[in-house]
Design a protein around this motif. Structure first.
Motif, short mmCIF file in Angstrom:
data_model
loop_
_atom_site.label_atom_id
_atom_site.label_comp_id
_atom_site.label_asym_id
_atom_site.label_seq_id
_atom_site.Cartn_x
_atom_site.Cartn_y
_atom_site.Cartn_z
N MET A 70 0.86 -1.18 0.00
CA MET A 70 0.00 0.00 0.00
C MET A 70 0.90 1.24 0.00
O MET A 70 1.73 1.41 0.88
CB MET A 70 -0.90 -0.05 1.24
N ASN A 71 0.74 2.11 -0.99
CA ASN A 71 1.56 3.31 -1.06
C ASN A 71 0.95 4.42 -0.20
O ASN A 71 -0.12 4.26 0.38
CB ASN A 71 1.74 3.76 -2.52
N ASN A 72 1.66 5.53 -0.09
CA ASN A 72 1.23 6.64 0.77
C ASN A 72 -0.13 7.19 0.37
O ASN A 72 -0.94 7.57 1.22
CB ASN A 72 2.27 7.74 0.78
N GLU A 73 -0.38 7.27 -0.93
CA GLU A 73 -1.67 7.78 -1.39
C GLU A 73 -2.81 6.85 -0.96
O GLU A 73 -3.87 7.30 -0.52
CB GLU A 73 -1.65 7.91 -2.93
N LYS A 85 -2.73 4.85 1.65
CA LYS A 85 -2.84 4.98 3.11
C LYS A 85 -3.64 6.23 3.47
O LYS A 85 -4.49 6.20 4.37
CB LYS A 85 -1.45 5.06 3.74
N LEU A 86 -3.38 7.31 2.77
CA LEU A 86 -4.10 8.55 3.02
C LEU A 86 -5.58 8.39 2.70
O LEU A 86 -6.45 8.82 3.47
CB LEU A 86 -3.51 9.70 2.20
N ARG A 87 -5.91 7.76 1.57
CA ARG A 87 -7.31 7.51 1.21
C ARG A 87 -8.01 6.67 2.28
O ARG A 87 -9.14 6.95 2.68
CB ARG A 87 -7.39 6.79 -0.14
N GLU A 88 -7.32 5.62 2.74
CA GLU A 88 -7.91 4.75 3.77
C GLU A 88 -8.14 5.52 5.07
O GLU A 88 -9.19 5.40 5.70
CB GLU A 88 -7.00 3.55 4.01
N TYR A 89 -7.17 6.35 5.46
CA TYR A 89 -7.31 7.16 6.67
C TYR A 89 -8.49 8.12 6.53
O TYR A 89 -9.32 8.25 7.45
CB TYR A 89 -6.02 7.93 6.96
N LEU A 90 -8.58 8.81 5.40
CA LEU A 90 -9.68 9.75 5.18
C LEU A 90 -11.02 9.04 5.15
O LEU A 90 -12.02 9.55 5.66
CB LEU A 90 -9.45 10.55 3.89
#
Length: 113
Positions: free
Chosen positions: A1-4, A6-11
């Motif tokens: 899982m890339n940073n983008e 991870k950010l989508r999942e967090y949001l």
């Protein structure tokens, strides 16, 4: 899982939590109005300076009114014998003024036992 990702999942999780919190708040607010058995229908109060209402207390606070006065003479106290300039003397007061409730001497203590 890339940073983008991870950010989508967090949001996505944050938005879900926000939605759930809003729903809980909406349920709570609607329940309080309907189910709250406590209703204040009146209020009385007595404070130094002759204050006998919440509005009067507000006026004292907003106006910075000084409600300190000399010891009342209608309480059966030996006002002159009460004073001692030395702080901490048992049964004495090292001050000559205080915040006293007006006409508290008329309180019917026997009625309340």
């Amino acid at each position: 899982m890339n940073n983008e990702d991870k950010l989508r999942e967090y949001l996505r999780r944050a938005m879900a939590d926000l939605h759930e919190s809003r729903e809980r708040l909406r349920r709570y607010e609607s329940a309080v109005v309907v189910d709250d058995p406590v209703v204040v229908v009146g209020m009385g109060c007595r404070f130094p300076g002759g204050v006998v209402s919440a509005e009067g207390l507000w006026d004292v606070v907003v106006g910075g009114v000084d409600v300190v006065s000399g010891f009342p003479v209608d309480r059966g106290w030996d006002v002159e014998g009460l004073f001692d300039p030395v702080r901490g003397v048992v049964g004495k007061s090292y001050v000559r003024e205080g915040g006293f409730v007006y006409d508290a001497g008329f309180f019917d203590a026997e009625f309340f036992g």
